[in-house]
Design a protein around this motif. Sequence first.
Motif, PDB file in Angstrom:
ATOM      1  N   LEU A 260       6.473  -8.519  12.250  1.00  0.00           N
ATOM      2  CA  LEU A 260       7.245  -9.513  12.662  1.00  0.00           C
ATOM      3  C   LEU A 260       6.405 -10.258  14.078  1.00  0.00           C
TER       4      LEU A 260
ATOM      5  N   GLU B 154       1.283  -1.270   2.953  1.00  0.00           N
ATOM      6  CA  GLU B 154       2.302  -1.197   4.789  1.00  0.00           C
ATOM      7  C   GLU B 154       2.453  -2.187   5.411  1.00  0.00           C
ATOM      8  N   LEU B 155       3.949  -2.165   5.010  1.00  0.00           N
ATOM      9  CA  LEU B 155       4.936  -2.723   5.329  1.00  0.00           C
ATOM     10  C   LEU B 155       5.202  -3.903   7.343  1.00  0.00           C
ATOM     11  N   GLU B 156       4.179  -2.815   7.816  1.00  0.00           N
ATOM     12  CA  GLU B 156       4.179  -3.681   9.219  1.00  0.00           C
ATOM     13  C   GLU B 156       3.065  -5.244   8.384  1.00  0.00           C
ATOM     14  N   LYS B 157       2.156  -4.813   8.371  1.00  0.00           N
ATOM     15  CA  LYS B 157       0.863  -6.052   7.785  1.00  0.00           C
ATOM     16  C   LYS B 157       2.220  -6.995   6.636  1.00  0.00           C
ATOM     17  N   GLN B 158       2.999  -6.603   6.116  1.00  0.00           N
ATOM     18  CA  GLN B 158       3.421  -7.213   5.235  1.00  0.00           C
ATOM     19  C   GLN B 158       4.541  -7.987   5.955  1.00  0.00           C
ATOM     20  N   MET B 159       5.145  -7.470   7.014  1.00  0.00           N
ATOM     21  CA  MET B 159       5.640  -8.254   7.798  1.00  0.00           C
ATOM     22  C   MET B 159       4.715  -9.491   8.949  1.00  0.00           C
ATOM     23  N   ALA B 160       3.423  -9.709   9.274  1.00  0.00           N
ATOM     24  CA  ALA B 160       2.888 -10.685   9.726  1.00  0.00           C
ATOM     25  C   ALA B 160       2.341 -11.602   9.244  1.00  0.00           C
TER      26      ALA B 160
ATOM     27  N   TRP C  19       7.907 -12.533   5.504  1.00  0.00           N
ATOM     28  CA  TRP C  19       7.925 -11.363   5.151  1.00  0.00           C
ATOM     29  C   TRP C  19       7.592 -10.962   3.769  1.00  0.00           C
TER      30      TRP C  19
ATOM     31  N   ASP D 235      11.573  -0.766   0.903  1.00  0.00           N
ATOM     32  CA  ASP D 235      11.040  -0.954   2.564  1.00  0.00           C
ATOM     33  C   ASP D 235      11.582  -2.145   2.458  1.00  0.00           C
TER      34      ASP D 235
ATOM     35  N   ALA E  59      14.057  -3.236   5.033  1.00  0.00           N
ATOM     36  CA  ALA E  59      14.021  -4.409   6.691  1.00  0.00           C
ATOM     37  C   ALA E  59      14.597  -5.469   6.244  1.00  0.00           C
TER      38      ALA E  59
END
Length: 367
Positions: free
Chosen positions: A10, A235-241, A254, A273, A277
């Motif tokens: 994010l 990876e969720l963190e990278k999906q949100m970047a 996202w 996930d 989110a």
Amino acid sequence: MLAAMMICGLASVTMTSCTDNEDNSIVIPDPDPEPKTDPAPEWPAVIDYTQWMKNLNDSRLVADLSLPGAHDACTGEGWVEGYGLNILADAMAKCQDLTIQQLLEAGVRVFDLRPERVSKGDDTYELRCSHGPMTTNLLVVDFFRKLQKYLADNPTEFCLITAQLSATSGEEALKAWGEEFNALVRSDEFKGLFADFKPRLTVGEMRGHVLLFTKNEYAEKPLGGYTYEWYEGGELEKQMANHIKGPDCEAPLWVQDYWENVTREQKDKALTDMLEASIKRDLTADAPAWVINFPSCYVGGPFSDNYRLNAESANVLTANWLASHKGSVGVIYMDYAGVDQSKGTDEKTYETAGKKLVESVVKQNAK
């Protein structure tokens, strides 16, 4: 090779106001700062899916919607006979049973477009809708015409497109594609059809128009927006970047598009996930995150029946999750949208739940 071509797909940003693009895009004024978003009004007991957006408040944010989408949307249009690998298309590249018109009538409002620059054999080229190296019967110009006519006939509705260049490579070819695609979307025929992107775009501003997101740059400034990063892992963190960049503004994007070398358990977790989110996003932000979540993928190889097999699991999982949760989940990109059963190349009937999922996504907006 085919798998590489068949992607389903994010951060804080500094915001500036979107301005006129000085081309054929519609002019969208800056929104009032309040209200930040608006809940849905009371919906009818029986929904007309051909015009379901008439039930949305004009002031509601597009980012605050749940929108049913069709992955590789044009593959229900059939294939150009005798062209390249099209003999394999039904077995390896078919993700939809319905035509674009039928998808629209079923309630689908987001379309995964794969434009390809195809030789006509006489040193001339045309832009055709494809899936990897397989080319459909539908020209890109006719795809846009279908959306344009539907929106003219149903002015309460609007559409989103995510476009990714298909099976075109080489510096010269890419340059030619960009020039031809830019000329097409900015042509007089489609003047006023496309909206510029801005983070707090509203339903009222979008009615009757198309918002076009492209992964490939075709001009200095886009009609709509360009998408950047578009991470395809789990990876969720990278999906949100990821992010969207319009003519003069940006917003977080996202994306859950985990499709390659994925197991059933990995896909289901990534899908869930992102659903979890998405309903927790801060929609009061100046630049709320836009979400694109793919139930679509294949497990075990790039075959149409594996898309069907995945739909039996992922489409059902998503519909069941929506039934027990409230909140906006963004774009839900599915295979076999609008059909609950699809006959495979193996003659088996797959329970794809595509009609159920489209209707579940639409009804999410009423919660």
